[in-house]
Design an enzyme around this catalytic site. Structure first.
Site, PDB file in Angstrom:
ATOM      1  CD  GLU A 147      18.066   5.803   7.092  1.00  0.00           C
ATOM      2  OE1 GLU A 147      18.789   5.672   6.084  1.00  0.00           O
ATOM      3  OE2 GLU A 147      16.901   5.367   7.156  1.00  0.00           O
ATOM      4  NE  ARG A 178      19.445  13.194   5.149  1.00  0.00           N
ATOM      5  CZ  ARG A 178      19.126  12.364   4.153  1.00  0.00           C
ATOM      6  NH1 ARG A 178      19.647  12.521   2.953  1.00  0.00           N
ATOM      7  NH2 ARG A 178      18.296  11.362   4.372  1.00  0.00           N
ATOM      8  CG  ASN A 237      21.051   8.780   4.838  1.00  0.00           C
ATOM      9  OD1 ASN A 237      20.508   7.928   4.169  1.00  0.00           O
ATOM     10  ND2 ASN A 237      20.446   9.364   5.879  1.00  0.00           N
ATOM     11  CG  ASP A 278      17.705  10.946   7.919  1.00  0.00           C
ATOM     12  OD1 ASP A 278      18.108  12.109   7.691  1.00  0.00           O
ATOM     13  OD2 ASP A 278      17.589  10.088   7.033  1.00  0.00           O
ATOM     14  CE1 TYR A 321      16.404  11.596  -3.502  1.00  0.00           C
ATOM     15  CE2 TYR A 321      15.167   9.620  -2.991  1.00  0.00           C
ATOM     16  CZ  TYR A 321      16.294  10.383  -2.843  1.00  0.00           C
ATOM     17  OH  TYR A 321      17.313   9.954  -2.045  1.00  0.00           O
ATOM     18  CD  GLU A 353      19.276   4.445  -2.387  1.00  0.00           C
ATOM     19  OE1 GLU A 353      19.241   5.650  -2.093  1.00  0.00           O
ATOM     20  OE2 GLU A 353      19.861   3.602  -1.690  1.00  0.00           O
ATOM     21  CB  SER A 382      16.008   6.394  -1.616  1.00  0.00           C
ATOM     22  OG  SER A 382      17.190   7.047  -1.991  1.00  0.00           O
ATOM     23  N   GLY A 414      21.791  12.183  -1.139  1.00  0.00           N
ATOM     24  CA  GLY A 414      21.479  12.736  -2.450  1.00  0.00           C
ATOM     25  C   GLY A 414      22.005  14.156  -2.623  1.00  0.00           C
TER      26      GLY A 414
END
Length: 314
Positions: free
Chosen positions: A278, A263, A280, A265, A224, A27, A158, A284
């Protein structure tokens, strides 16, 4: 529009801030973009900050850190080596404060299997899963989970190395592809429902975002590069569901031991309700990223967001 700025007194408290980005993970390219945005935001807010591209041009990251003059670090490294507790441990040994989650929570957040095991043990909802090894009976796995499934490297972010599979032949191929990124692979039952992401800042959930993409799932390109991914704050949930989802994200974040920002999800299954995917711990911060979007919806500029995250290192 006035740019958010800190006082000279707070600037002095922060001292010299190293924005650590880049790294050597899969990443890296995203981390370079995130780091550039964070550095711009901090400097615009009157923070004395500079960028440090760890592993840039093949440099030794330990030597880079030892030679750098900084008081604290803003971490925006994505993936292994930066998001998995490794760099956090180095900074702990150096006695340098840093932003975000600590060593253990970072390691757990990066390990999708361990994270799910903790959530499941605590009674939190998460999709049915399996961790196949070389001797795994794929027919038995298929009978247990059913098709379709999602196959993921256990320690990548990602959506790198992820595949949706619809039959046994695709399953074997997807596991092989995922193993190119990670020897540990996670296979989950497919959830055919909307996906949501919830940014958490200082323990409090920011506005919920529903993700919509024409891709089969929210993959690397959708995150992205694509311009057809849609982000909805008008997410279609009732006020009760919105409150439930925020509460679930906050509790899931806390259960892993995360701190500062991150974050979570989640997907909505018609039969089983919300399902945790998951966490994070270093999401990003690019122009396509979700945490800045949620912060803006909550009334925080990007500059105020990065300063708020930085305050967590004091």
């Amino acid at each position: 529009m006035n740019v958010y700025k800190i006082t000279d007194q707070e600037r002095s408290r922060f001292g010299r801030v190293a924005v650590l980005f880049g790294g050597s993970s899969a990443e890296r390219s995203i981390s370079l973009k995130s780091g550039a945005e964070v550095l711009r935001g901090l400097q615009a807010a009157n923070v004395e900050a500079f960028g440090l591209d760890l592993c840039g041009d093949g440099a030794d990251p330990l030597q880079q850190l030892q030679q750098a003059d900084f008081d604290r670090a803003f971490l925006i490294l994505h993936g292994r080596g930066g998001e998995d507790g490794t760099i956090q441990g180095v900074l702990e040994i150096m006695g340098k404060p840093y932003t975000g989650s600590g060593v253990m929570a970072s390691a757990l957040g990066m390990d999708k299997v361990k994270c799910k095991q903790i959530w499941a043990a605590a009674g939190f909802p998460t999709p049915v899963y399996a961790v196949p090894n070389e001797a795994a009976d794929l027919d038995q796995l298929a009978a247990t989970l059913g098709f379709p499934m999602i196959v993921k490297p256990a320690h990548e972010g990602s959506s790198i190395g992820m595949s949706k599979v619809d039959d046994a032949a695709e399953l074997a191929q997807a596991i092989t592809e995922a193993q190119q990124f990670d020897r540990a692979v996670l296979v989950e039952s497919w959830i055919n429902g909307p996906e949501f992401t919830i940014a958490v800042l200082d323990g409090v959930a920011l506005p919920v975002i529903r993700l919509e993409t024409p891709h089969e799932f929210y993959d690397f390109d959708a995150k992205y590069q694509a311009n057809d991914t849609q982000y909805h704050f008008d997410h279609g949930l009732t006020s009760e569901q919105d409150a439930e989802l925020k509460r679930l994200a906050e509790q899931a974040f806390e259960m892993i031991g995360c701190r500062g920002w991150g974050r979570v999800d989640v997907m909505l299954d018609e039969q089983r309700g919300f399902q945790l995917l998951e966490v994070n711990t270093l999401p990003g911060m690019t122009d396509h990223s979700l945490v800045p979007m949620a912060a803006k919806q909550a009334g925080k500029s990007f500059e105020e967001l990065v300063v708020t995250i930085l305050r967590g290192s004091l």
